[in-house]
Design an enzyme around this catalytic site. Structure first.
Site, short mmCIF file in Angstrom:
data_model
loop_
_atom_site.label_atom_id
_atom_site.label_comp_id
_atom_site.label_asym_id
_atom_site.label_seq_id
_atom_site.Cartn_x
_atom_site.Cartn_y
_atom_site.Cartn_z
N GLY A 241 0.80 -1.20 -0.02
CA GLY A 241 -0.15 0.10 -0.11
C GLY A 241 0.87 1.18 0.00
NE ARG A 280 0.15 2.62 -5.67
CZ ARG A 280 -1.22 2.46 -6.56
NH1 ARG A 280 -0.91 3.12 -7.59
NH2 ARG A 280 -2.27 1.77 -6.25
CB CYS A 348 -15.87 5.08 -29.34
SG CYS A 348 -15.93 3.61 -28.94
CE1 TYR A 377 -2.45 -3.06 -8.39
CE2 TYR A 377 -0.85 -1.36 -7.73
CZ TYR A 377 -1.72 -2.59 -7.50
OH TYR A 377 -1.32 -3.24 -6.21
N1 LLP Z 1 -1.62 -6.92 -0.65
C1 LLP Z 1 -3.03 -6.91 -0.78
C2 LLP Z 1 -3.84 -7.94 -0.02
C3 LLP Z 1 -3.48 -6.16 -1.99
O1 LLP Z 1 -4.84 -6.07 -1.75
C4 LLP Z 1 -2.69 -5.15 -2.71
C5 LLP Z 1 -3.26 -4.36 -3.60
C6 LLP Z 1 -1.35 -5.14 -2.40
C7 LLP Z 1 -0.86 -5.98 -1.21
C8 LLP Z 1 -0.44 -4.36 -2.99
O2 LLP Z 1 -0.64 -2.92 -2.74
P1 LLP Z 1 0.18 -1.82 -3.30
O3 LLP Z 1 1.60 -1.91 -2.64
O4 LLP Z 1 0.49 -2.02 -4.72
O5 LLP Z 1 -0.43 -0.58 -3.05
N2 LLP Z 1 -5.81 -0.76 -9.28
C9 LLP Z 1 -5.27 0.03 -8.11
C10 LLP Z 1 -4.86 -0.49 -6.97
C11 LLP Z 1 -5.49 -1.85 -6.62
C12 LLP Z 1 -4.79 -2.13 -5.03
C13 LLP Z 1 -5.40 -3.50 -4.80
N3 LLP Z 1 -4.65 -4.32 -3.82
C14 LLP Z 1 -4.72 1.12 -8.72
O6 LLP Z 1 -4.22 1.35 -9.96
O7 LLP Z 1 -4.24 2.13 -7.97
#
Ligand code: LLP
Length: 421
Positions: A241, A280, A348, A377
């Protein structure tokens, strides 16, 4: 050090290689361009931050599932976090050690859980029915499953509602009032389940480490309570996150070190093995989505730069109103007027934009234009809407050479779905 830099004379470089020159040699445009050394640097930042702790960096495959990138992350020592059987299969293909993988999700299906049980990956329990399915999978696989309880800590991550997961009305995890029920249920299945830890994931694009600290405080309290019930659990998984600097305004955001430092003492005080699940913050800033300008037009009070990429290849701006920085890869012509543009694709519908109200020098047709921070993403959420077909991917290697790391999807690929029907 960052992989994408603008030279004084206005050209964009990736690890010292001119992006405009890369645009000449690719299979087609638009395309994704990554820096392999930047991926390495991002992993090293986490590794250094984690020094002195027992830990697993579980890369969240959903952020980017390019096989070459996965192999590289694995070679750097990462584990993986999976949300489907196919992500698990891909992780295995990339050589990840299954005992350093975590299977997450609120709707895991039996078939995928059986594979997870067979391979020995950690599985997060998300609900009553999920626990039932994990027990069933264990029996089918003939293997005891190492499980973590995914706790919904009710901590507000202060992010877009679509990417918040750890508040109490979200569909993920279990609430504290049910904790005893889950502990009893695990106890009732000593041959199928071994409880090894607790997990939470608050949300994505988080830019304040206090939020992780609040969650970690709650989580170690849960761990104390679980231990007091006779469970020997050793893993704290605080999810992923951590946000990144999408705005490129120079604001200093928390680093992996800031994140780990804020939970380090808590983790050490309980003698825990820390699992983190970054997506991310490992991969977003390693990539640009590279386009050509098809043309410029004006309607009413709006100016538009139309590019060859679209919401089909990169949906974050359309879906979340997300900001990703946009710039031209070469200096504008001397007489180019600076105006405010919406940067849009050829798809479109009016949801098709990559950026709104961006100040840009009016680009000539054919000019290269990049959308920054496109490593996470973006490709993994790409579709073939309007039959745009998913783009090819390239990276700049450590020695500055450019390699293709994924073929572009073709029209023939699409026709294959109908063969023999
Ligand atoms: N762990 C779990 C249980 C998760 O649900 C997620 C992301 C992560 C780890 C990784 O999170 P990160 O470090 O990448 O923030 N499509 C959206 C983001 C959705 C995230 C879903 N879960 C976007 O493009 O911002």
């Amino acid at each position: 050090q960052h992989c994408f830099t603008k030279s004084e004379d206005g050209f964009l470089y990736c690890e010292g290689v001119k992006v405009e020159e890369i645009m000449e040699v690719v299979e087609r445009r638009p395309f994704y361009l990554y820096s392999k050394p930047q991926i390495t640097r991002n992993v090293e930042a986490y590794k250094e931050a984690l020094e002195g702790l027992d830990s697993i960096i579980g890369y969240a495959i959903k952020a980017n599932n390019n096989l070459k990138i996965l192999e590289h992350l694995r070679s750097l020592g990462c584990g993986a976090v999976l949300v489907s059987g196919n992500e698990l299969k891909l992780a295995l293909r990339a050589g990840f050690d299954p005992t350093r993988c975590v299977f997450n999700g609120n709707g895991k299906i039996l078939e995928d859980l059986v594979l997870a049980a067979q391979e020995g990956v950690f599985v997060n329990i998300d609900s009553e029915f999920d626990l039932e399915n994990i027990v069933a999978a264990s029996r089918i696989a003939g293997k005891k499953v190492n499980v973590l309880l995914r706790i919904n800590p009710d901590v507000d991550p202060q992010v877009h509602a679509y990417v918040a997961t750890g508040n109490k009305n979200s569909k993920f995890g279990i609430r504290n009032e049910k904790l005893r029920w889950f502990l009893d249920a695990v106890k009732a299945h000593p041959n199928e389940l071994k409880l090894v830890g607790a997990h939470c994931h608050l949300g994505s694009t988080i830019t304040k480490v206090d939020i992780f600290r609040d969650a970690a405080v709650l989580m170690v309290n849960y761990i104390d309570e679980i231990r007091s019930q006779g469970f020997e659990i050793n893993y704290l998984n605080i999810g992923g996150g951590l946000g990144i600097d999408y705005y490129h305004t120079g604001t200093v955001l928390p680093t992996p070190r800031d994140l780990i430092d804020t939970v380090r003492e808590l983790v050490l005080s309980r003698n825990l093995n820390l699992i983190i699940e970054p997506g991310r913050s490992l991969i977003a800033n390693t990539c640009c989505f590279v386009n050509r300008v098809t043309g410029v037009k004006t309607n009413g009070t709006k100016n538009f730069v139309v590019i060859d990429g679209s919401m089909a290849e990169l949906i974050r701006p359309s879906l979340y109103g997300a900001y990703q920085h946009i710039e031209l890869v070469s200096p504008p012509s001397p007489n180019a007027e600076v105006s405010t543009f919406d940067v849009v694709g050829p798809v479109c519908e009016s949801a098709d934009f990559l950026g709104k109200d961006r100040e840009l020098p009016t680009p000539d047709r054919g000019t290269g234009l990049v959308v920054h921070d496109a490593g996470a993403y973006c490709m993994s959420m790409a579709s073939t809407y309007n039959l745009k077909m998913r783009p090819p991917e390239y990276w700049v290697e450590d020695d500055g050479s450019v390699s293709k790391i994924r073929h572009g999807e073709t029209f023939e690929d699409h026709l294959r779905f109908f063969e023999g029907l």
